[in-house]
Design an enzyme around this catalytic site. Sequence first.
Site, PDB file in Angstrom:
ATOM      1  N   SER A   1      -6.479   3.741  15.773  1.00 20.03           N
ATOM      2  CA  SER A   1      -4.910   4.376  15.653  1.00 20.03           C
ATOM      3  C   SER A   1      -4.611   5.107  14.509  1.00 20.03           C
ATOM      4  O   SER A   1      -5.178   5.041  13.608  1.00 20.03           O
ATOM      5  CB  SER A   1      -3.892   3.302  15.727  1.00 20.03           C
ATOM      6  OG  SER A   1      -3.555   2.530  14.716  1.00 20.03           O
TER       7      SER A   1
ATOM      8  N   TYR B   1       2.092  -2.691  -1.756  1.00 21.83           N
ATOM      9  CA  TYR B   1       1.180  -1.716  -1.005  1.00 21.83           C
ATOM     10  C   TYR B   1       0.964  -0.604  -1.956  1.00 21.83           C
ATOM     11  O   TYR B   1      -0.352  -0.111  -1.860  1.00 21.83           O
ATOM     12  CB  TYR B   1       2.082  -1.125   0.567  1.00 21.83           C
ATOM     13  CG  TYR B   1       1.271  -0.020   1.115  1.00 21.83           C
ATOM     14  CD1 TYR B   1       0.278  -0.614   1.959  1.00 21.83           C
ATOM     15  CD2 TYR B   1       1.403   1.236   1.042  1.00 21.83           C
ATOM     16  CE1 TYR B   1      -0.514   0.433   2.833  1.00 21.83           C
ATOM     17  CE2 TYR B   1       0.838   1.954   2.138  1.00 21.83           C
ATOM     18  CZ  TYR B   1      -0.184   1.728   2.746  1.00 21.83           C
ATOM     19  OH  TYR B   1      -0.901   2.635   3.498  1.00 21.83           O
TER      20      TYR B   1
ATOM     21  N   LYS C   1      -2.491   0.606  -3.741  1.00 24.24           N
ATOM     22  CA  LYS C   1      -3.026   1.848  -3.366  1.00 24.24           C
ATOM     23  C   LYS C   1      -3.692   2.551  -4.909  1.00 24.24           C
ATOM     24  O   LYS C   1      -4.308   3.215  -5.071  1.00 24.24           O
ATOM     25  CB  LYS C   1      -2.288   2.717  -2.918  1.00 24.24           C
ATOM     26  CG  LYS C   1      -1.652   2.468  -1.337  1.00 24.24           C
ATOM     27  CD  LYS C   1      -3.130   2.479  -0.331  1.00 24.24           C
ATOM     28  CE  LYS C   1      -3.045   2.091   0.997  1.00 24.24           C
ATOM     29  NZ  LYS C   1      -4.295   2.261   1.589  1.00 24.24           N
TER      30      LYS C   1
END
Length: 320
Positions: free
Chosen positions: A50, A202, A206
Amino acid sequence: MSLYRNSAWFLKGLNEFTKGGFLSASKNFVEKDLETSVVGRSFLITGANSGIGKATAMAIAKKGGTIHMVCRNKDKAEEARAEIVKESGNKEIYVHILDLSETKKVWEFAESFKKKYKTLNVLINNAGCMVTKREENGEGLEKSFASNSLAVYILIKSLIPLLEKSPEPRVITVSSGGMLVQKLRTGNLQSQMGRYDGTMVYAQNKRQQVVMTEQFAKAHPNIHFSVMHPGWVDTPTIANAMPDFHSSMKERLRTPEQGADTVVWLAVSEAAVKNPSGRFFQDRQMVSAHLPLAWTHTSQLEDQKFMSVMEDLAKSFQPH
């Protein structure tokens, strides 16, 4: 400083990370960069069923590449594979089922892949996990860290020997502009201290990916490493984990194909590897991995300490 960082980041985002930012940047793209065949070259893409991963797989499949789709959900993966085969006419598309949050299984997958396949030209770490509350996997590791950081470290570490014996090897990691507001924090990798904010965790993961890319590039000069920001993209991850942001920005979000453009460029073009290894990219341009005056830099010593912690953690889950 945090307020400055967040404000500077959001203004930069409105200008550069949106669909409009992509359309503006694309005026400087060299179209022939992507006019290339990659028949006979193999690409392993995580999260390929996806969003950006699927758009990347589709684009490379159309250029003749052999695609290894690493996905968590078998039904969704097979459905995406069928769509890619049908649209690209390329049958060299293979599905591998793996949950990147299960650390031992990541090792087992990578070691098994290395034995089964003779070459791997490009590893694309695309899959991302963002959760709203702190969760641990079955091995006691915080889930976002396990999926976004440790799994990426293990895949790179384990597959380096296979990459190094393959022609023109590359490793591309899909990071996020969110990391621009984060400074590497080796002391709280599991997010055990302080209030848990899934979006910031998150973003920290990163930032960790950026540091990993820089350090792996120094250690393995025969492989071209890069890390990139795809912009603000309309993907299931964003829609599910940041519904308010998604709904308010929906008209400005990039399509998955626009988000995947620089991933594909880094994976297949000759122009990409003319840039130094270990750098951060946005819209086919090498850019700074830090906002001006945001104090997100860390020392070489701190970055090496982080890699040492990752090495020890990864080893503790390595099958014997």
